[in-house]
Design a protein around this motif. Structure first.
Motif, mmCIF file in Angstrom:
data_model
loop_
_atom_site.group_PDB
_atom_site.id
_atom_site.type_symbol
_atom_site.label_atom_id
_atom_site.label_comp_id
_atom_site.label_asym_id
_atom_site.label_seq_id
_atom_site.Cartn_x
_atom_site.Cartn_y
_atom_site.Cartn_z
ATOM 1 N N ARG A 1 2.347 -8.817 -7.016
ATOM 2 C CA ARG A 1 0.964 -8.369 -7.241
ATOM 3 C C ARG A 1 0.228 -9.302 -8.187
ATOM 4 N N ARG B 1 -3.209 -10.916 -7.034
ATOM 5 C CA ARG B 1 -4.410 -10.662 -7.851
ATOM 6 C C ARG B 1 -4.963 -11.956 -8.448
ATOM 7 N N THR C 1 -8.300 1.248 -8.798
ATOM 8 C CA THR C 1 -8.434 -0.213 -8.758
ATOM 9 C C THR C 1 -8.591 -0.751 -7.339
ATOM 10 N N SER C 2 -7.905 -0.135 -6.379
ATOM 11 C CA SER C 2 -7.973 -0.629 -4.997
ATOM 12 C C SER C 2 -9.374 -0.467 -4.422
ATOM 13 N N THR D 1 -11.808 -2.817 -6.027
ATOM 14 C CA THR D 1 -11.701 -4.185 -5.516
ATOM 15 C C THR D 1 -12.501 -4.347 -4.234
ATOM 16 N N TRP D 2 -12.354 -3.398 -3.321
ATOM 17 C CA TRP D 2 -13.073 -3.472 -2.045
ATOM 18 C C TRP D 2 -14.580 -3.347 -2.248
ATOM 19 N N SER E 1 -10.872 -5.026 -12.198
ATOM 20 C CA SER E 1 -9.796 -4.352 -11.460
ATOM 21 C C SER E 1 -8.513 -5.172 -11.511
ATOM 22 N N SER F 1 -6.762 -9.201 -0.846
ATOM 23 C CA SER F 1 -6.858 -7.788 -1.239
ATOM 24 C C SER F 1 -6.115 -6.929 -0.228
ATOM 25 N N ASP G 1 -2.391 -7.443 -0.759
ATOM 26 C CA ASP G 1 -1.985 -6.713 -1.959
ATOM 27 C C ASP G 1 -1.827 -5.229 -1.651
ATOM 28 N N ARG G 2 -2.751 -4.686 -0.882
ATOM 29 C CA ARG G 2 -2.699 -3.267 -0.511
ATOM 30 C C ARG G 2 -1.482 -2.974 0.353
#
Length: 396
Positions: free
Chosen positions: A212, A216, A276-277, A280-281, A321, A383, A386-387
């Motif tokens: 991560r 990130r 945080t997810s 980010t989006w 984030s 992103s 990461d998800r």
């Protein structure tokens, strides 16, 4: 005495730390609007004077890589003021430079040691309760981003009103005052025993084990690259047709970015709640929309200003984030983690500036905007990765 309670409740200390972050970050950008004035003062070719900006960026990157990781193994109460003192020496050399090489040396010293801000932020995360991490990091990032955004405007303004050297002298004095005040107020946090050489081995281990952190760091690098395109093209766009703005107004046009920077503390509070997810989006989506506004900003100044403000806000959302996530990964390696992340972040910024110049010369403003959108899509891609990685890790 509980250091966590001290720093989370001590607003005066947080303000001092935020101002110090802004002053350190801004110190590397003073030369950008002053190139013409410096050229006239030393009577040197513009190509040589422009190297001052390059030296500032490269030396800061070296400081991120080789100095910031030391924050995990030294007494930060002494280390941070010492870094600020050295940065002030560099600024004073710039202020009293009698030739261009002396200005370069001062710029390099300033760049290397102004990374004090990147040691202050990990320190803050170690001296607050975990549920306050995002809020405190967001507050300090507000100071850092405001300092970064205002630095060029203030440098240009003081140069026009007085002399280009004044911004360096004023900053040096403020840096010394803040270093003195922080030395008396910074909280005690744990110091981890490790040799300097082993730091870099451990950073390699972090890159291998903390997926991560890698994701990130790349997300942040792409996002800052998308923003940095504007740093290298704003002057050529707004000083040419149809705008023809003077240098001072070019700086004023970017002031709106400060409002996005000021929002980072609020963003941090939301990130602390585990969002945080989605943040980010949201940040990525805002940056994509901003490039649509910026595209029309090639003809309409209002659209450019709104786009600049929106991309600054989107970047702040993504960056805050990211930091909320990475600082929770390894409590014993926060300076090293920050070093890895910020090195990727500013490497992205340097690449974005270079891509902006290339796109402008090969396809004008349309190509510049297209490259900006592509860089934001790079953030979106990582992103998503990461998800997916997080979802997979939670099912194991």
């Amino acid at each position: 005495m509980n250091a966590q309670l001290d720093i989370s409740q001590n607003k005066a200390l947080l303000w001092l730390m935020a101002i110090a972050c802004g002053l350190c970050a801004g110190a590397n950008y003073y030369s950008q609007p002053l190139i013409h004035s410096i050229q006239l003062y030393f009577n040197m070719p513009e190509s040589q004077v422009a190297l001052t900006v390059t030296f500032a960026q490269v030396s800061y990157a070296l400081g991120l890589l080789f100095i910031v990781p030391m924050g995990d193994i030294v007494n930060k109460i002494k280390f941070i003021p010492w870094l600020m003192f050295c940065a002030a020496i560099g600024l004073l050399m710039c202020a009293f430079a009698v030739n261009l090489p002396m200005l370069w040396v001062g710029t390099i010293i300033t760049g290397l040691f102004s990374v004090a801000a990147q040691v202050l932020i990990p320190l803050a995360t170690m001296a607050v309760k975990p549920e306050k991490t995002g809020e405190v990091v967001g507050f300090l990032m507000s100071g850092l981003l405001v300092g970064l955004l205002l630095s060029t405007s203030l440098a240009g303004l003081l140069s026009n009103l007085f002399n280009w050297k004044l911004i360096y002298f004023v900053s040096a004095v403020l840096m010394l005052i803040l270093a003195y005040l922080l030395k008396k107020r910074l909280p005690h946090v744990p110091v981890f025993k490790m040799s300097y050489g082993k730091i870099f081995y451990s950073m390699g281990v972090l890159l291998k084990e903390e997926r991560r952190l890698v994701y990130r760091a790349i997300i942040g690098g792409f996002a800052f690259a998308a923003m940095s395109i504007l740093f290298s093209t704003i002057a050529v766009l707004l000083t040419s047709e149809p705008f023809k703005l003077p240098d001072v107004l070019v700086g004023v046009a970017t002031i709106i970015g400060v409002f996005g920077a000021l929002a980072t503390a609020k963003i941090g509070k939301i990130a602390d709640r585990g969002h945080t997810s989605i943040l980010t989006w949201i940040g990525v989506a805002l940056m994509i929309v901003s490039w649509a506004l910026l595209y029309f900003g090639g003809k309409y100044l209002t659209s450019y200003i709104l786009g600049y403000g929106l991309i600054s806000f989107g970047l702040a959302v993504v960056h805050t984030s990211n930091q909320n996530i990475i600082f929770r990964l390894r409590p014993d390696a926060k300076s090293r983690i920050n070093s890895i992340y910020m090195t990727a972040y500013f490497t992205g910024g340097a690449c974005g500036s270079a891509l902006g110049v290339y796109a402008w010369h090969h396809g004008g403003w349309t190509m510049t905007c297209l490259v900006g959108v592509c860089l934001v899509m790079g953030s979106a891609l990582f992103s998503l990765l990461d998800r997916l990685y997080l979802n997979r890790a939670q099912t194991i």
